[in-house]
Design an enzyme around this catalytic site. Sequence first.
Site, PDB file in Angstrom:
ATOM      1  N   ASP A 179       0.729  -1.333   0.112  1.00  0.00           N
ATOM      2  CA  ASP A 179      -0.282  -0.162  -0.083  1.00  0.00           C
ATOM      3  C   ASP A 179       0.984   1.241  -0.635  1.00  0.00           C
ATOM      4  OD1 ASP A 179      -2.520   0.785  -0.040  1.00  0.00           O
ATOM      5  OD2 ASP A 179      -2.077   1.715   2.794  1.00  0.00           O
ATOM      6  N   GLU A 236       1.466  -0.429  -4.647  1.00  0.00           N
ATOM      7  CA  GLU A 236       1.136   0.816  -5.168  1.00  0.00           C
ATOM      8  C   GLU A 236       1.693   1.752  -5.743  1.00  0.00           C
ATOM      9  OE1 GLU A 236      -2.567   3.097  -4.006  1.00  0.00           O
ATOM     10  OE2 GLU A 236      -1.903   2.520  -2.353  1.00  0.00           O
TER      11      GLU A 236
HETATM   12  C1  GLC Z   1      -4.361   2.997  -0.617  1.00  0.00           C
HETATM   13  C2  GLC Z   1      -5.691   1.945  -0.474  1.00  0.00           C
HETATM   14  C3  GLC Z   1      -6.612   3.332  -0.327  1.00  0.00           C
HETATM   15  C4  GLC Z   1      -6.209   3.784   1.278  1.00  0.00           C
HETATM   16  C5  GLC Z   1      -4.827   4.681   0.763  1.00  0.00           C
HETATM   17  C6  GLC Z   1      -4.729   4.211   2.513  1.00  0.00           C
HETATM   18  O1  GLC Z   1      -4.717   3.744  -1.403  1.00  0.00           O
HETATM   19  O2  GLC Z   1      -5.778   1.613  -2.163  1.00  0.00           O
HETATM   20  O3  GLC Z   1      -7.815   2.369   0.065  1.00  0.00           O
HETATM   21  O4  GLC Z   1      -6.762   4.110   1.919  1.00  0.00           O
HETATM   22  O5  GLC Z   1      -4.040   4.169   0.302  1.00  0.00           O
HETATM   23  O6  GLC Z   1      -3.906   3.004   3.285  1.00  0.00           O
END
Ligand code: GLC
Length: 537
Positions: free
Chosen positions: A206, A260
Amino acid sequence: MTHWWRHAAIYQIYVRSFADGNGDGTGDLAGVRSRLPYLRELGVDALWFNPWYTSPMADGGYDVADYRDIDPLFGSLAEAEQLITEAHGHGLRVLVDLVPNHCSDQHAWFRAALAAGPGAPERERFWFVPGRGGSGELPPNDWVSYFGGSAWTRVTEADGSAGPWYLHMFAPEQPDLNWEHPEVRAEFEDILRFWLDRGVDGFRIDVAHGLAKKPGLPDVGPDPDVTDLPYQDCDEVHDIYRSWRKILDSYDGDRTFVGEVWLPAAEQTARYLRPDELHSAFNFDFLCCPWDAAALRGVVDSTFAGHAPVGAPPTWVLSNHDTIRHVTRYGREDTSFDMGDKRLLDPSDPVLGRRRARAAALLTLSLPGGVYVYQGDELGLPEVQDLPDALIQDPTFERSGGVDRGRDGCRIPLPWQSGGPSLGFSPPGAKAPWLPQPADWAELSASAQEADPDSFLTLYRAALALRRERLTSLGETLTWVDAGRDTVCFDRGDAFRCLVNLGDPVALPPDARVLMASAELDEPGVLPRDTAVWLER
Ligand code: GLC
């Protein structure tokens, strides 16, 4: 050996909304376990679970209070272990979501930090910083939270006095961890081992670009260079992934990291995919791309160009739990997506959106590399745009003063059957689903689509099966074919071609056999607008 993650179809499970096993109206691990045969038959290779850890759910589980346990809403650790084993038994690999940028304000470390008081070492694992202004009444810098508002919240100390501020790039319930602190690094290395020991095949990281912060936490200023922000893509972050990669590689099996990594420039993302860092990253340029042939070809090209120097496989994704479902996006006048934009009630043509989404499915599933399917993509679910304000749970709604409708509309509990109060999401006699399902979703349910040869589900199943049988062995490159300005057309190997038409009808090559089509070809040999075919040459 080709690594499985170089060409895997990975299904994203937002546990809370996938299937409810115990009848409390919230999806859980029991629900997932009961649907493993469905996932096997769908034909995906792996499952990525959104966070399933103990959490107050201020941000749908991305506010983790205990990284080594399962939230009671979802089940227990023993059940997660069982699920991992059962998934493996069905030939499905398992990726779990690791949330290292921040934890929950209910995590033992943050509670201890608050309790320990000003200047205590417990506070050094986070970013507690004195405020500016005469009495510290202003935040330490000008950073804005990704969810809106200041990225800082001021602490009220135990004696009632106003203390320093702590950093949270997301909601105030998600304090950012200080990755300069050795205990933070050691803790996450241990968490990695904890789940690797339990047999997971990898991790989705994440906010992978966010962990390190620029020393001194400088102001962003009024007109920042978005490729050089002090809270993302700081060089130190790469050391973290190098140390994690060593840990992962010390385990048997062919395990993997997907990041991500959401950054403006492709070269920035590629640096996370160097051979000693993460294996792959989500392709957000593709997810954000409008339904436009030249733009799509451009993103495919820039993706290959960006990934080639580091040898990482590209990935393709149309939707996830943070974005507008693409059936709805493609039916809008503006078919692009931008995470920075507010999610609004824009009108969308459902027939057009569905038609394009089917064509996009064949495009995505035939490009070389990995592909992500977000739960419900295979059912052609649209975004639910008209949730009553009072039911919206996503913190972005409140933090934007109700301007941004938030992400709940892509997180509606799945419809499994055409009847019953929750369309088969929960067992009979259960509580209502945590978010309401539109009544017309009965016809989108898995059971309604199951035997329909023209359904989304049938399309996905057939495409995933063909992909597995014939496409994954065709190597990692494609050859562009010029089939017209409004087409996206490429060959893989000598025998396979994908042709997507976004414009006026085009002729199919006379010698080609249609393996699959995203819509009926009314006139033989002619490919209508917003239609894709897979051809055998
Ligand atoms: C990422 C996740 C999202 C979350 C954010 C904070 O972007 O995909 O859903 O709100 O991180 O953890």
